[in-house]
Scaffold this motif. Sequence first.
Motif, PDB file in Angstrom:
ATOM      1  N   ILE A 190      36.715 -59.909  41.712  1.00 14.90           N
ATOM      2  CA  ILE A 190      37.573 -60.297  42.837  1.00 14.90           C
ATOM      3  C   ILE A 190      38.846 -60.901  42.255  1.00 14.90           C
ATOM      4  O   ILE A 190      38.803 -61.901  41.526  1.00 14.90           O
ATOM      5  N   ILE A 191      39.973 -60.287  42.564  1.00 15.93           N
ATOM      6  CA  ILE A 191      41.261 -60.716  42.018  1.00 15.93           C
ATOM      7  C   ILE A 191      42.034 -61.450  43.104  1.00 15.93           C
ATOM      8  O   ILE A 191      42.274 -60.910  44.193  1.00 15.93           O
ATOM      9  N   ILE A 192      42.397 -62.689  42.826  1.00 20.64           N
ATOM     10  CA  ILE A 192      43.144 -63.511  43.788  1.00 20.64           C
ATOM     11  C   ILE A 192      44.639 -63.331  43.514  1.00 20.64           C
ATOM     12  O   ILE A 192      45.144 -63.758  42.470  1.00 20.64           O
ATOM     13  N   VAL A 193      45.339 -62.662  44.436  1.00 21.65           N
ATOM     14  CA  VAL A 193      46.741 -62.329  44.180  1.00 21.65           C
ATOM     15  C   VAL A 193      47.627 -63.571  44.161  1.00 21.65           C
ATOM     16  O   VAL A 193      48.691 -63.557  43.532  1.00 21.65           O
ATOM     17  N   ASN A 194      47.199 -64.652  44.821  1.00 22.48           N
ATOM     18  CA  ASN A 194      47.986 -65.896  44.795  1.00 22.48           C
ATOM     19  C   ASN A 194      48.199 -66.390  43.370  1.00 22.48           C
ATOM     20  O   ASN A 194      49.165 -67.101  43.085  1.00 22.48           O
ATOM     21  N   LYS A 195      47.292 -66.037  42.474  1.00 25.20           N
ATOM     22  CA  LYS A 195      47.355 -66.540  41.097  1.00 25.20           C
ATOM     23  C   LYS A 195      48.070 -65.569  40.152  1.00 25.20           C
ATOM     24  O   LYS A 195      48.213 -65.856  38.961  1.00 25.20           O
ATOM     25  N   LEU A 196      48.485 -64.421  40.689  1.00 23.61           N
ATOM     26  CA  LEU A 196      49.175 -63.438  39.845  1.00 23.61           C
ATOM     27  C   LEU A 196      50.678 -63.686  39.866  1.00 23.61           C
ATOM     28  O   LEU A 196      51.247 -64.033  40.908  1.00 23.61           O
ATOM     29  N   THR A 197      51.328 -63.505  38.746  1.00 22.32           N
ATOM     30  CA  THR A 197      52.778 -63.730  38.680  1.00 22.32           C
ATOM     31  C   THR A 197      53.570 -62.501  39.124  1.00 22.32           C
ATOM     32  O   THR A 197      54.732 -62.596  39.507  1.00 22.32           O
ATOM     33  N   ASP A 198      52.945 -61.319  39.069  1.00 28.11           N
ATOM     34  CA  ASP A 198      53.678 -60.088  39.393  1.00 28.11           C
ATOM     35  C   ASP A 198      53.099 -59.334  40.586  1.00 28.11           C
ATOM     36  O   ASP A 198      53.418 -58.183  40.819  1.00 28.11           O
ATOM     37  N   LEU A 199      52.218 -59.994  41.342  1.00 29.56           N
ATOM     38  CA  LEU A 199      51.661 -59.374  42.552  1.00 29.56           C
ATOM     39  C   LEU A 199      51.172 -60.484  43.474  1.00 29.56           C
ATOM     40  O   LEU A 199      49.996 -60.805  43.523  1.00 29.56           O
ATOM     41  N   SER A 200      52.106 -61.080  44.214  1.00 31.63           N
ATOM     42  CA  SER A 200      51.759 -62.230  45.046  1.00 31.63           C
ATOM     43  C   SER A 200      51.272 -61.840  46.440  1.00 31.63           C
ATOM     44  O   SER A 200      50.827 -62.681  47.210  1.00 31.63           O
ATOM     45  N   GLU A 201      51.381 -60.545  46.763  1.00 32.09           N
ATOM     46  CA  GLU A 201      50.977 -60.054  48.087  1.00 32.09           C
ATOM     47  C   GLU A 201      50.131 -58.800  47.926  1.00 32.09           C
ATOM     48  O   GLU A 201      50.229 -58.093  46.927  1.00 32.09           O
ATOM     49  N   ILE A 202      49.313 -58.501  48.935  1.00 32.88           N
ATOM     50  CA  ILE A 202      48.661 -57.199  48.994  1.00 32.88           C
ATOM     51  C   ILE A 202      49.762 -56.178  49.303  1.00 32.88           C
ATOM     52  O   ILE A 202      50.443 -56.301  50.327  1.00 32.88           O
ATOM     53  N   PRO A 203      50.004 -55.189  48.453  1.00 37.90           N
ATOM     54  CA  PRO A 203      51.137 -54.263  48.680  1.00 37.90           C
ATOM     55  C   PRO A 203      50.933 -53.414  49.934  1.00 37.90           C
ATOM     56  O   PRO A 203      49.837 -52.909  50.191  1.00 37.90           O
ATOM     57  N   LYS A 204      52.028 -53.267  50.693  1.00 40.82           N
ATOM     58  CA  LYS A 204      51.987 -52.485  51.926  1.00 40.82           C
ATOM     59  C   LYS A 204      53.222 -51.601  52.006  1.00 40.82           C
ATOM     60  O   LYS A 204      54.264 -51.909  51.431  1.00 40.82           O
ATOM     61  N   GLY A 205      53.085 -50.515  52.746  1.00 40.85           N
ATOM     62  CA  GLY A 205      54.197 -49.612  52.975  1.00 40.85           C
ATOM     63  C   GLY A 205      55.077 -50.106  54.104  1.00 40.85           C
ATOM     64  O   GLY A 205      54.857 -51.194  54.662  1.00 40.85           O
ATOM     65  N   PRO A 206      56.076 -49.317  54.499  1.00 40.96           N
ATOM     66  CA  PRO A 206      57.035 -49.732  55.524  1.00 40.96           C
ATOM     67  C   PRO A 206      56.412 -49.962  56.899  1.00 40.96           C
ATOM     68  O   PRO A 206      56.963 -50.679  57.721  1.00 40.96           O
ATOM     69  N   THR A 207      55.248 -49.353  57.155  1.00 43.65           N
ATOM     70  CA  THR A 207      54.572 -49.565  58.442  1.00 43.65           C
ATOM     71  C   THR A 207      53.402 -50.531  58.298  1.00 43.65           C
ATOM     72  O   THR A 207      52.556 -50.624  59.170  1.00 43.65           O
ATOM     73  N   ASN A 208      53.353 -51.231  57.148  1.00 44.93           N
ATOM     74  CA  ASN A 208      52.321 -52.220  56.848  1.00 44.93           C
ATOM     75  C   ASN A 208      50.949 -51.617  56.597  1.00 44.93           C
ATOM     76  O   ASN A 208      49.930 -52.278  56.785  1.00 44.93           O
ATOM     77  N   LYS A 209      50.917 -50.365  56.162  1.00 38.46           N
ATOM     78  CA  LYS A 209      49.670 -49.801  55.654  1.00 38.46           C
ATOM     79  C   LYS A 209      49.423 -50.362  54.260  1.00 38.46           C
ATOM     80  O   LYS A 209      50.338 -50.425  53.436  1.00 38.46           O
ATOM     81  N   TYR A 242      46.602 -48.667  48.771  1.00 37.23           N
ATOM     82  CA  TYR A 242      45.458 -48.713  47.867  1.00 37.23           C
ATOM     83  C   TYR A 242      45.786 -48.076  46.518  1.00 37.23           C
ATOM     84  O   TYR A 242      45.337 -48.544  45.468  1.00 37.23           O
ATOM     85  N   ARG A 243      46.557 -47.002  46.539  1.00 40.02           N
ATOM     86  CA  ARG A 243      46.904 -46.324  45.292  1.00 40.02           C
ATOM     87  C   ARG A 243      47.735 -47.249  44.394  1.00 40.02           C
ATOM     88  O   ARG A 243      47.587 -47.252  43.174  1.00 40.02           O
ATOM     89  N   THR A 244      48.622 -48.048  45.004  1.00 38.36           N
ATOM     90  CA  THR A 244      49.426 -49.001  44.233  1.00 38.36           C
ATOM     91  C   THR A 244      48.543 -50.049  43.577  1.00 38.36           C
ATOM     92  O   THR A 244      48.769 -50.442  42.428  1.00 38.36           O
ATOM     93  N   LEU A 245      47.519 -50.500  44.302  1.00 44.47           N
ATOM     94  CA  LEU A 245      46.584 -51.475  43.730  1.00 44.47           C
ATOM     95  C   LEU A 245      45.824 -50.881  42.547  1.00 44.47           C
ATOM     96  O   LEU A 245      45.612 -51.550  41.534  1.00 44.47           O
ATOM     97  N   LEU A 246      45.414 -49.614  42.673  1.00 41.28           N
ATOM     98  CA  LEU A 246      44.693 -48.973  41.577  1.00 41.28           C
ATOM     99  C   LEU A 246      45.600 -48.824  40.351  1.00 41.28           C
ATOM    100  O   LEU A 246      45.175 -49.086  39.218  1.00 41.28           O
ATOM    101  N   GLU A 247      46.853 -48.435  40.598  1.00 41.84           N
ATOM    102  CA  GLU A 247      47.800 -48.309  39.485  1.00 41.84           C
ATOM    103  C   GLU A 247      48.023 -49.660  38.820  1.00 41.84           C
ATOM    104  O   GLU A 247      48.094 -49.760  37.584  1.00 41.84           O
ATOM    105  N   TYR A 248      48.136 -50.713  39.631  1.00 42.40           N
ATOM    106  CA  TYR A 248      48.325 -52.073  39.089  1.00 42.40           C
ATOM    107  C   TYR A 248      47.121 -52.470  38.237  1.00 42.40           C
ATOM    108  O   TYR A 248      47.264 -52.977  37.118  1.00 42.40           O
TER     109      TYR A 248
END
Length: 536
Positions: free
Chosen positions: A502-521, A524-530
């Motif tokens: 379980i990765i807590i994004v609040n503690k990451l320096t380069d990913l402070s939010e769950i990534p979302k697209g322009p419509t707030n989807k 998931y692919r971005t998370l896998l790449e990260y």
Amino acid sequence: MSVKNENLIRVDQSLLCGHQKIDRDFFIKHNNVYELFNTQAKKHPQKIFAIFPESNKTFSYVDFEKKIIEKASYLKANGILKGKRICLVLPTSPDFLALYFAAFKEGITVVPINPDLSSSEIAYIVADSQAKVVFYSKTIFKKIIEAQRMFSQNFITFTDISDIKLTTATEHTKTSNVRYKYGDEAVIIYTSGTTGKPKGAVLSHLNLLVNSQVISDWFKFTPDTRTLCILPLFHNNGQVVTLLAPLNMGGSTVMVRPKTGLKSFWSLIKEYNVSWTSVMPAILSMILAAKLERKDSSMVGIICGGQVLNEEVKIQFEKKFKIPVFEGYGLTETTSFACFNQFPKDNRKLGTVGRALSCNDIVILDDDGKEVPRGTEGEICIRGLNVMREYFRLNEANKKSLRNGFFYSGDYGYIDDDGYIYFKTRKDYLINKGGEKIYPSEIENILFAHPAVDECAVIGVPDKLFGQDIVAFVKLNSDCRQDVLKNFFKDKLAYYKHPREIIIVNKLTDLSEIPKGPTNKVLYRTLLEYYNRKIN
């Protein structure tokens, strides 16, 4: 084409592609989208059509009709005629809307583009769509200049919307309507491109008319219906659900840009007496996390779709705000929605995305293209009047997705004995751990129930032993250790479904939010790449 009573038009299905046909008659009220607007403008000239809080502008139907005619006259005067395509790289605004309907008036195809895309992404869509003119806002001038440089020949005109010189009132009133059919191309909407380059879904006037009409009927919209359009107009949901669906009844729309709309969500609803809105599931989580209080008494319901809606999010949202959420399922390729939970709220079957709309059929097929028994999982496949004509200039993609009389969605689910549809996940996102199939939504639903979790997203990551294993990303609203979150799964889910990490994004320096697209989807692919790049 034959006409029924009340001037309804029977759709001639012999003119449609095989994957668009259904085995029953269907009637529409208008021949094209501009005719829909024009009809309502004649019926309700002084009624409010659109409100733009950010620019403090309100337009009646008759006022906006004038703007449409002005823009249509400009298009015609500049040789942008029937059969041409224009790109709108514009935010939600009166200019976007006026050009949108003006293009339809002249039989021109609209290609909406997200202004937040990079220069190269914009240039790709402009070139691929074979557009002749690109209208843009001066706020992205530098980006557009870069995009222009990517074209070796100057065969595309780039026009700053503020530079448009309109004709005089006497001249623009002389324009006449262009005749064209409901099967003609209306918009090309480019998909997000999560599996490669974006694909242009070609939607006809029939697609837009049918889907908006059915949605309006499904939720019993009236001339008093007022929607909040919080999803961007370059997205099909924003166009169809919160613009064209209320337009079917002579209703009105409050149009805001997503960031502004989220910050003042309940205030906007109260101030403008909004009755409906349409959102992505992540928006419900964000509204809950913002801890704002509902202030209105006008809201009838919230339409939600685009990704799996976390059951715990829905329960908490409805409990806190006392407003029903109507989950549905659809894609760009189905114009907008293809099924919905029943209205009013007591008719819903919770945990499902409802039943198929009257304009389309939904079946579940196996890998061999055979329909599976009720209750058996497989690929969600759709045929109907709201299914796109094709992907633009992509023969191989069309052969893969449009075959045997159906559109193959790439989504996984099943249908129960009562005809209710269960949307599980994208086939790409299904986690296969040692042969066991696991849906990310199962795990997300447990995580979101923890009081410290604001948002979460679960992915399958490569694993040498099991093929794939489970990793969860969470955003917290208060301090909480990973081991506490892991223990939260005890007795709630089979052990093999527990996240390895379980990765807590609040503690990451380069990913402070769950990534979302322009419509707030959630991306998931971005998370896998990260994960593969930074952690694995």
